[in-house]
Write an enzyme that holds these catalytic residues in place. Structure first.
Site, PDB file in Angstrom:
ATOM      1  CB  ALA A   9      -1.108   0.086   1.402  1.00 27.92           C
ATOM      2  CB  ALA A  10       4.088   1.766  -0.142  1.00 22.63           C
ATOM      3  N   GLY A  11       2.666   2.550  -3.044  1.00 30.07           N
ATOM      4  CA  GLY A  11       1.905   3.210  -3.992  1.00 30.07           C
ATOM      5  C   GLY A  11       1.754   4.596  -4.417  1.00 30.07           C
ATOM      6  NE  ARG A  15      -2.300   3.272 -12.428  1.00 36.01           N
ATOM      7  CZ  ARG A  15      -2.157   2.256 -12.542  1.00 36.01           C
ATOM      8  NH1 ARG A  15      -2.820   1.299 -13.705  1.00 36.01           N
ATOM      9  NH2 ARG A  15      -1.361   1.672 -11.552  1.00 36.01           N
ATOM     10  CD  GLN A  73       8.602   0.364  -1.721  1.00 39.50           C
ATOM     11  OE1 GLN A  73       6.546   0.651  -1.712  1.00 39.50           O
ATOM     12  NE2 GLN A  73       8.245  -0.026  -2.534  1.00 39.50           N
ATOM     13  N   GLY A 102      -2.906  -3.595  -2.419  1.00 42.66           N
ATOM     14  CA  GLY A 102      -4.121  -3.396  -1.697  1.00 42.66           C
ATOM     15  C   GLY A 102      -5.068  -2.928  -1.486  1.00 42.66           C
ATOM     16  CD  GLU A 153       3.534  -6.367 -14.081  1.00 43.84           C
ATOM     17  OE1 GLU A 153       2.506  -5.596 -14.405  1.00 43.84           O
ATOM     18  OE2 GLU A 153       3.031  -7.648 -13.793  1.00 43.84           O
ATOM     19  CG  ASN A 168      -0.145 -11.017 -11.346  1.00 42.23           C
ATOM     20  OD1 ASN A 168      -0.684 -12.153 -10.225  1.00 42.23           O
ATOM     21  ND2 ASN A 168       1.219 -10.467 -10.789  1.00 42.23           N
ATOM     22  CB  ALA A 361     -47.358  16.888  11.518  1.00 40.98           C
TER      23      ALA A 361
HETATM   24  C1  UD1 Z   1       0.575  -5.162 -10.474  1.00 43.64           C
HETATM   25  C2  UD1 Z   1       1.240  -6.436 -11.750  1.00 43.64           C
HETATM   26  C3  UD1 Z   1       0.031  -6.755 -12.431  1.00 43.64           C
HETATM   27  C4  UD1 Z   1      -1.188  -7.218 -11.588  1.00 43.64           C
HETATM   28  C5  UD1 Z   1      -1.623  -6.163 -11.195  1.00 43.64           C
HETATM   29  C6  UD1 Z   1      -3.305  -6.679 -10.110  1.00 43.64           C
HETATM   30  C7  UD1 Z   1       3.131  -5.955 -10.880  1.00 43.64           C
HETATM   31  C8  UD1 Z   1       4.893  -5.364 -10.732  1.00 43.64           C
HETATM   32  N1  UD1 Z   1       2.218  -5.805 -11.101  1.00 43.64           N
HETATM   33  O1  UD1 Z   1       0.203  -4.074 -11.667  1.00 43.64           O
HETATM   34  O2  UD1 Z   1       1.107  -8.328 -12.885  1.00 43.64           O
HETATM   35  O3  UD1 Z   1      -1.686  -7.568 -12.873  1.00 43.64           O
HETATM   36  O4  UD1 Z   1      -1.168  -5.536 -10.177  1.00 43.64           O
HETATM   37  O5  UD1 Z   1      -3.894  -5.198  -9.931  1.00 43.64           O
HETATM   38  O6  UD1 Z   1       3.631  -6.313  -9.370  1.00 43.64           O
HETATM   39  N2  UD1 Z   1       2.808  -0.539  -4.495  1.00 43.64           N
HETATM   40  C9  UD1 Z   1       3.594  -0.925  -3.460  1.00 43.64           C
HETATM   41  N3  UD1 Z   1       5.085  -0.016  -3.342  1.00 43.64           N
HETATM   42  C10 UD1 Z   1       5.903   0.235  -4.735  1.00 43.64           C
HETATM   43  C11 UD1 Z   1       4.411   0.286  -5.809  1.00 43.64           C
HETATM   44  C12 UD1 Z   1       3.956  -0.541  -5.606  1.00 43.64           C
HETATM   45  O7  UD1 Z   1       3.697  -0.747  -2.211  1.00 43.64           O
HETATM   46  O8  UD1 Z   1       7.003   0.595  -4.900  1.00 43.64           O
HETATM   47  C13 UD1 Z   1       1.523  -0.835  -4.275  1.00 43.64           C
HETATM   48  C14 UD1 Z   1       0.261  -0.299  -4.472  1.00 43.64           C
HETATM   49  O9  UD1 Z   1       0.258   0.930  -3.917  1.00 43.64           O
HETATM   50  C15 UD1 Z   1      -0.640  -1.013  -4.582  1.00 43.64           C
HETATM   51  C16 UD1 Z   1      -0.014  -2.634  -4.723  1.00 43.64           C
HETATM   52  O10 UD1 Z   1       1.601  -2.213  -4.708  1.00 43.64           O
HETATM   53  O11 UD1 Z   1      -1.457  -1.300  -3.728  1.00 43.64           O
HETATM   54  C17 UD1 Z   1      -0.371  -3.018  -6.541  1.00 43.64           C
HETATM   55  O12 UD1 Z   1       1.026  -1.422  -6.916  1.00 43.64           O
HETATM   56  P1  UD1 Z   1       0.173  -0.658  -8.923  1.00 43.64           P
HETATM   57  O13 UD1 Z   1       1.121   0.465  -8.622  1.00 43.64           O
HETATM   58  O14 UD1 Z   1      -1.564  -0.892  -8.461  1.00 43.64           O
HETATM   59  O15 UD1 Z   1      -0.007  -2.602  -9.933  1.00 43.64           O
HETATM   60  P2  UD1 Z   1      -0.087  -2.554 -11.449  1.00 43.64           P
HETATM   61  O16 UD1 Z   1       0.114  -1.406 -12.181  1.00 43.64           O
HETATM   62  O17 UD1 Z   1      -2.007  -2.692 -11.144  1.00 43.64           O
HETATM   63 MG    MG Z   2      -3.525  -2.156  -9.165  1.00 44.40          MG
END
Ligand code: UD1
Ligand code: MG
Length: 447
Positions: A9-11, A15, A73, A102, A153, A168, A361
């Site tokens: 959940a660090a992404g 988007r 992270q 997440g 990917e 995936n 009322a």
């Molecule tokens: C990812 C998968 C993809 C899969 C999809 C399913 C990878 C490389 N790709 O893509 O194969 O089909 O999920 O939904 O794993 N996150 C971190 N730190 C980071 C990057 C991401 O914690 O450095 C977390 C995000 O917060 C998120 C999760 O990892 O909850 C997935 O990242 P996201 O960017 O959504 O990956 P997708 O492009 O959806």
């Molecule tokens: Mg995703």
């Protein structure tokens, strides 16, 4: 076998175009993170570690509220790097590790269970689904024997790999100790220069461990990356919840217009008319009827009660057996006794209404003076005349009557009548004389 999980959940969630971290956006009133935690707990996972960004203070606070651990992270270098950030937190753990994105609010305990079962076969498994529109999901390429060949990917895929529709799901089960060993050797030589979690199966294969692929449906692993996908997740969650309610014996004439919360509890033989909306914390007992356009949150409704049309029940509304709450009636932090009625245009806040009482009322409990909230007690069988203002704190005894239009500022004894309004004065012929006088003046001005 003990089980732990890492939630990614660090992404940046770029988007989403939001100041709020992606995993705190809500589906059916619960944060995406809350849905994933609930599914994991339901699958028997004892320890959960949430991977957060350094700036993810809100996510860590939320994780704490959900009773799970979190780690940081420091740089967002990819999903593989994110999962590896939990290594120290899980240093003392050996057993099966689930790694879950997440952003998947429709994940269920059963789906996680299927991934765990597949993992039993080889030591490593992931969930995959046939996508109607594979969009940017990672593509799952299988070996002839059905095990995983590789995940590609979208950004790294060749045109022929992009035409693969098996995707995936973002949920993996793996032996914890082996995982951290493999994750340590991940490389970032790909289009995004990220350490991909999806490359772990390649390292596993080099160690002789095949990756099993557990099939699941597209809805269960729907990933939320944009507002459009958030709306889609909400719609799928609602469809699933409505189907379950119908199956459990709830009558809904237009289920597609009824919106529930993640924790809505409706017993069988409840009737729900079109356009009813549930906020969090609502329980509706068997035999109650919820009429159109009612909005309920934090309310408990007993059997035989009728709510609405156009009623609003707010937190702490407890509606007794067979009670009626009618149109444009708002009830907050109030207990309504069995068979009591408040049928029109009323506000009942911080009150207790006895069994069989009748609220006329336009009755208003004046419960707030700008500083404190005060309570109104209305005894059993009391009759509150229309347009009564009850200036709290105030007690109306059992069986008492308040006259219509009264402003009640003092307690009323049981079975008494309280009249608190100006008395009526009648001046015979006054209106006619007034009109004649005004008419004459107007005519003389026009000449
Ligand atoms: C990812 C998968 C993809 C899969 C999809 C399913 C990878 C490389 N790709 O893509 O194969 O089909 O999920 O939904 O794993 N996150 C971190 N730190 C980071 C990057 C991401 O914690 O450095 C977390 C995000 O917060 C998120 C999760 O990892 O909850 C997935 O990242 P996201 O960017 O959504 O990956 P997708 O492009 O959806
Ligand atoms: Mg995703």
């Amino acid at each position: 076998m003990s089980r732990a999980a890492i939630i990614l959940a660090a992404g940046a969630g770029t988007r989403m175009k939001s100041a709020l971290p992606k995993v705190l956006h809500k589906v059916a009133g619960l944060a995406l993170l809350g849905h994933v935690v609930a599914a994991l707990k339901g699958a028997g996972v004892e320890r959960i570690v949430v991977v957060t960004a350094a700036a993810g203070e809100d996510v860590r606070f939320h994780a704490k509220m959900l009773g799970v651990e979190s780690v940081i992270q420091h740089q967002q270098l990819g999903t593989g790097h994110a999962a590896a950030s939990a290594r120290d937190a899980l240093a003392d753990f050996s057993g099966t590790l689930l790694i879950v994105n997440g952003d998947m609010p429709l994940l269920t305990s059963d789906t996680i269970g299927a991934c765990l079962m597949a993992q039993d076969r080889t030591g490593l498994a992931l969930l995959a689904f046939e996508a109607a529109d594979p969009a940017s999901y990672g593509r799952v390429v299988l070996r002839p024997d059905g095990y995983l060949n590789k995940i590609v990917e979208y950004k790294d895929a060749t045109p022929s790999e992009r035409s693969v529709t098996l995707c995936n799901g973002g949920c993996y089960a793996v032996d914890a100790r082996k995982f951290f060993h493999w994750a340590h050797h991940l490389k970032n030589d790909n289009a995004q220069q990220e350490y991909y979690l999806t490359d772990v199966p390649l390292l596993a294969r080099a160690d002789g461990v095949a990756c099993a692929v557990a099939p699941t449906d597209e809805v269960s692993v729907l990933g939320v990356n944009s507002r459009a996908e958030l709306a889609q997740a909400e719609s799928k969650f609602q469809a699933r919840a409505r189907a379950r309610m119908l199956q459990e014996g709830v009558t809904m004439t237009a289920p597609e217009t009824v919106f529930v919360s993640h924790d809505t509890l409706v017993e069988n033989d409840v009737e729900i008319e079109p356009f009813v909306v549930f906020g969090p914390g609502v329980t509706v007992r068997s035999g109650a009827r919820l009429r159109s356009h009612s909005h309920l949150e934090g309310a408990t409704i007993a059997g035989g009660a009728i709510i609405g049309p156009f009623a609003r029940l707010r937190p702490g509304a407890k509606i007794g057996e067979g009670a009626h709450i009618g149109n444009f009636v708002e009830v907050k932090n109030t207990v309504i006794g069995a068979g009591a009625k408040a049928n029109h245009l009323t506000y009942l806040g911080d009150a207790r209404v006895g069994a069989g009482a009748n609220i006329g009322a336009g009755t208003i409990t004046c419960n707030y003076d700008g500083f404190t909230k005060s309570t109104s007690e209305i005894g059993a069988g009391a009759f509150i005349g229309s347009h009564t203002s009850l200036v709290a704190p105030v007690t109306i005894g059992a069986g008492a009557i308040t006259a219509a239009g009264s402003v009640i500022t003092q307690d009323v004894a049981a079975d008494a009548l309280a009249v608190a309004r100006g008395s009526q004065v009648e001046k015979l012929g006054w209106a006619k004389a007034f009109r004649e006088r005004k008419q004459a003046k107007k005519q003389s001005e026009q000449k």
